[in-house]
Scaffold this active site. Structure first.
Site: not given
Ligand code: GLU
Length: 483
Positions: A246-248, A250
């Protein structure tokens, strides 16, 4: 005809898992000569991100994934956009109300916030189902805010998923979910089902986070009397630490990967194999080839790991097999920034590095010796396996200098011929001449090509200058040892 769709919500970036969903839907459609539809699910107006549809469009185009139909936008197919189809969902929800399969709910937030089931999960208690239809209509007509909820009947449902097999749920675990919000917009859940039916989608490919909602969708299909699609829910993709990609955390999106130097075709190839295995050990497939071989049998149920080391290797494989002209086009800017020597043919440098890199940014440190030869220690002219010493290498370098000084044609072939006749004349091993020459020209223990090619690349003047410089350095070294 088999019909699939990619139905992204416009979030502003393309998660690798979403791209894989798009890819599998596309491959399935291509494999079976079906159609692939693109639908933007933007009914959550609060979460709209500017430019997000363009990100989806650009990503799919760069990845080579094209859709087959949609409204005409400037001579090409645009996507279907749910926010432009609001009326369709509302009329379908009203149809369900009239059949007693959905109902208006007038409960306010405060009341709803107190409602949880025995597991502590928010669940509506069907309070407004008790309102008589005429009363419900009167309240709506009077302008009282309401949502429309699906009426989940008692019972149990099961359905088949291609990846996960049979899924069974008791309806008591399902919430009377909202179909139409108080602003008249449909929820994702409702619009998705209505559109999948109206767009004739036969195979729904999506992430497994929708597996648990699917029974509710199926009850909607049933309420309308529609035929269920085939479901293909894809397992998660985890990062190397075992967390959901996930983008969260990174983790990179498709765009980020391209910025890091990955080739779109390598990323597409790599993600095709993240959750699907072909019936052979082969790993390199172009998109066209994937369209021929992709099948549902090869889908895996276990989560896959996004392995950047593997992806980097695959990137290198794509550079290796790339048409040299295309490689030069991609590498030209990097080469021009790294090599300024005017006599050097950058196309030749490109050919030398093409098979040695995984990324374009690996080029500069490989070719930096062309403009500036580094200082090197004397013993670099002696290869470990040569069983010679520095004075012998020095002698061979001097001989090479004399041979090359009289040579006019500095093509690789001519230099090769000259140095090999010298080797024969001296009766020494090839490496006893070629290694010191290569070292004298590159100043490095490794170089992107052999000594004869380096002579041709650098040209006569530079070659002789560098060999001479090495001879001087080695002479000084030998003298200092003798003292
Ligand atoms: N709009 C949903 C998403 O972006 C699509 C889910 C589906 O494909 O049904 O995750």
């Amino acid at each position: 005809m088999l019909r699939t769709r990619f139905a992204p919500s416009p979030t502003g970036y393309m998660h690798i898992g979403n791209l894989r969903t798009a890819l599998y839907g596309y491959l399935l459609a291509r494999r079976h000569e079906g159609a692939f539809v693109l639908r933007i699910e933007d009914t959550d107006q609060a979460r709209l991100v500017e430019g997000a549809v363009k990100v989806i469009f650009d990503t799919l185009r760069t990845a080579g994934i094209s859709h087959d139909e949609g409204p005409d936008v400037g001579g090409e197919y645009g996507p279907y956009v749910q926010s432009e189809r609001k009326e369709i969902y509302l009329s379908h929800a009203n149809e369900l109300i009239s059949q007693g399969k959905a109902y208006r709910c007038f409960c306010g937030k405060e009341r709803l916030d107190t409602l949880v089931d025995k597991r502590g999960i928010a669940k509506y208690d069907k309070h407004c189902l008790g309102i008589k239809p005429e009363e419900s209509k009167r309240k709506a007509d009077a302008g009282e805010p309401y949502v429309i909820r699906q009426l989940i009947p008692d019972g149990e449902t099961s359905f088949q998923d291609i990846v996960y097999g049979e899924i069974k749920v008791s309806h008591s675990d399902l919430d009377d979910m909202i179909l139409i919000k108080s602003d008249g917009m449909p929820t994702y859940n409702f619009a998705n089902v209505v559109d999948d039916h109206l767009m004739g989608i036969t195979h729904v490919v999506r992430g497994n986070e929708y597996l648990s909602s699917t029974p509710k969708y199926n009850l909607l299909y049933e309420a309308f009397g529609w035929e269920l699609p085939t479901y293909i829910h894809l397992p998660l993709i985890n990062n190397e630490s075992g967390e959901k990609l996930s983008k969260r955390h990174g983790d990179a999106s498709f765009e980020d990967l391209l910025k890091e130097g990955y080739l779109p075709e390598a990323v597409v190839n790599y993600i095709a194999l993240l959750g699907w295995s072909p019936k052979s050990d082969r790993e390199i497939y172009s998109l066209e080839e994937l369209c021929q071989v992709f099948d549902l049998d090869g889908l895996n149920k276990s989560p896959s790991i996004f392995d950047k080391v593997k992806l980097a290797w695959m990137n290198g494989e794509y550079f290796k097999k790339m048409d040299p002209g295309k490689f030069y086009e991609l590498a030209e800017e990097t080469l021009k920034n790294s090599v300024k020597a005017p006599q050097v043919d950058l196309k030749k440098v490109a050919a030398m590095v093409q098979t040695r890199i995984n990324f374009l940014h690996e080029i500069p440190p490989i070719v930096d010796f062309i403009d500036n030869i580094p200082e090197f220690p004397p013993d670099l002219v002696v290869h470990k396996k040569m069983k010679t010493d520095i004075p012998i290498s020095l002698e061979n370098l001097k001989n090479a200098y004399a041979s090359l000084e009289t040579l006019k044609d500095y093509s690789d072939a001519a230099v090769h011929l000259r140095l090999f006749s010298l080797i024969a004349e001296l009766g020494v091993k090839n490496s006893q001449v070629l290694w010191p020459v290569r070292t004298a020209l590159s100043g490095k223990p490794t170089s992107p090509c052999g000594g004869t090619e380096l002579c041709a690349l650098l040209g006569k003047d530079e070659t002789l200058k560098r060999i001479q410089k090495s001879i001087e350095m080695l002479e000084k070294h030998v003298q200092s040892l003798a003292r």
